[in-house]
Design an enzyme around this catalytic site. Structure first.
Site, PDB file in Angstrom:
ATOM      1  N   ARG A  27     -22.032  77.920  16.696  1.00  0.00           N
ATOM      2  CA  ARG A  27     -21.501  78.078  18.002  1.00  0.00           C
ATOM      3  C   ARG A  27     -21.346  79.465  18.644  1.00  0.00           C
ATOM      4  NH1 ARG A  27     -20.165  73.073  20.613  1.00  0.00           N
ATOM      5  NH2 ARG A  27     -20.356  71.540  18.549  1.00  0.00           N
ATOM      6  N   CYS A  51     -32.486  76.546  12.375  1.00  0.00           N
ATOM      7  CA  CYS A  51     -32.747  75.090  12.258  1.00  0.00           C
ATOM      8  C   CYS A  51     -34.087  75.014  13.335  1.00  0.00           C
ATOM      9  CB  CYS A  51     -31.776  74.141  12.523  1.00  0.00           C
ATOM     10  SG  CYS A  51     -30.918  74.491  14.061  1.00  0.00           S
TER      11      CYS A  51
END
Ligand SMILES: C[S@@+](CC[C@H](N)C(=O)[O-])C[C@H]1O[C@@H](n2cnc3c(N)ncnc32)[C@H](O)[C@@H]1O
Length: 430
Positions: free
Chosen positions: A314, A276
């Site tokens: 994560r 992103c």
């Protein structure tokens, strides 16, 4: 929920929606954010205004489908007829576009839109998508826009679609699917059903139903698992002949940013959407590279709401950094690159923000600004909430630019611009 009850309620609701359009009021069913910016204005320039206002879909299936002159197209649940009229333009006078809908007021609206558009190669049929009133093997392409989720018996709809398609025919659908189970009490809500949510199929269930009804040729697979998983999935996709659009930072496919290298990436069978932060920053790095011969260093700092970072993000923090840095170097030609990602747990959640700092030999901020404006406009075509909020400005010998990315707030919260930008980039690529 009983099929007949669903049909009656859906008919009543969409009948009202059609009448609202005729009265010049808004048409509201699936939720406006989903429906904004679905069609290119160049594409719809020749359509009657009323056909545009009647659009109730959640995508643009005509953009997904390859349509050729002379072909026969069928739109399941054609509503006010926007996708039928667009398809009719593309198949030309030798071809034909059918719209099928069960709601009388919608059919009347669609026929009026056809009359206003002055097109002859269109026919709106009354009927149920569970019993398509066309012969076997008579259609080249079936499209559908936010309708199959409304059907009580989706298996029958897909079986019917397969029946009327010619061998080798194509099926392009924009629809709402869900990830995970919909709780039983939501499924029972008629209001949510007609609002396109409660009847939506689970993504995998949809794929399984398609395959069970003969639709075996899924051409493109979006992989949003994790970098390690994609390394295992990629050879399988290759063996099966699928094109992989990889939303993980595995970086085994060509690195792709639609605003920068869409054409280059189109010929590849494994396309990596980087990260992103990469989607937000690489267009800026690229614009720097196009306007400066000697870039020593680019640093990119992206801050995202911690709530918008899922388990795969994560688990992939190292891969995120390496892939983003590789992308920045590859697209800008800079000697050194550094990427930093902040997961900010602040409440209310922050919007995604990305700052790009560049050390260049002979800064030309004016030329770079002009380039950047163009590339930002390109990005806004697939992510409307992409905005340059600081700079570009020269500070201590570095060019500083900051962008904010807000999502549409349709399926995900608006602050999760990080998820919108990579998902929309992947869709733009597909
Ligand atoms: C969300 S609207 C979408 C309309 C159109 N596809 C568009 O993009 O604007 C759903 C349409 O599907 C029609 N529809 C729903 N279920 C149907 C069924 N079982 N058979 C035929 N039409 C149906 C409704 O009457 C309505 O016009």
């Amino acid at each position: 929920m009983a099929g007949e009850t669903i049909k009656e309620t859906v008919q009543a609701k969409y009948g009202e929606a059609a009448l609202r359009v005729v009265r010049g009021q808004g048409s509201s069913c699936c939720g406006d954010p989903i429906r904004s910016n679905l069609y290119d204005s160049a594409q719809t320039a020749h359509l009657p205004e009323q056909a545009l206002r009647a659009s109730l879909g959640c995508g643009n299936p005509t953009a997904l489908a390859e349509l050729h002159p002379g072909e026969v197209v069928l739109d399941l649940g054609s509503g006010g007829g926007i996708d039928v009229l667009l398809s009719a333009q593309r198949v030309g006078p030798q071809g034909k576009a059918y719209g099928l809908d069960m709601t009388d007021a919608m059919l009347a609206l669609a026929r009026e839109n056809q009359r206003r558009a002055g097109v002859a190669n269109v026919e709106f049929l009354k009927g149920d998508i569970e019993r398509i009133p066309l012969p076997d093997a008579s259609v080249d392409v079936i499209i559908s826009n936010c309708v199959i989720n409304l059907a009580a018996d989706k298996r029958t709809v897909l079986a019917e679609a397969f029946r009327v398609l010619k061998p080798g025919g194509r099926f392009a659908v924009s629809d709402v699917v869900v990830r995970g189970e919909i709780p039983a009490e939501l499924r029972r809500s008629m209001e949510l059903w007609v609002g396109c949510v409660a009847g939506a199929l689970e993504e995998k269930e949809f794929e399984t139903l398609l395959a069970a009804n003969g639709f075996e040729e899924i051409e493109i697979v979006f992989d949003a698992t994790s970098a390690a998983d994609h390394l295992r999935h990629a050879p399988v996709f290759e063996r099966l002949g699928k094109i992989a659009v990889d939303l993980t930072p595995a970086k085994i496919g060509i690195l792709a940013v639609p605003a920068v290298n869409l054409d280059e990436a189109l010929g590849h069978r494994n396309v990596n959407m980087i990260t992103c932060g990469g989607q937000a920053s690489i267009p800026i790095a690229w614009a720097l590279g196009q306007t400066h011969a000697d870039i020593d260093y680019i640093e990119v700092v992206s801050s995202i709401a911690s709530r918008s970072a899922g388990p795969a993000t994560r688990r992939n923090l190292d891969e995120y950094i390496h892939t983003t840095e590789t992308g920045i170097q590859r697209f800008s030609g800079c000697r050194r690159a550094k990427a930093i990602l902040n997961l900010n747990p602040a409440e209310p959640c922050i919007n995604m923000q990305t700052t790009v700092l560049a050390k260049v030999a002979k800064p030309d901020v004016e030329k770079f600004s002009a380039f950047l404006r163009e590339v930002a406009a390109q990005i806004r075509r697939y992510v409307p909430g992409y905005e340059v909020i600081v700079g570009p400005l020269l500070e201590n010998g570095r060019i500083v630019t900051m962008v904010r990315v807000r999502g549409l707030g349709d399926y995900l919260p608006a602050y999760a611009g990080n998820l919108d930008i990579i998902n929309c980039a992947a869709l733009a690529m597909a």
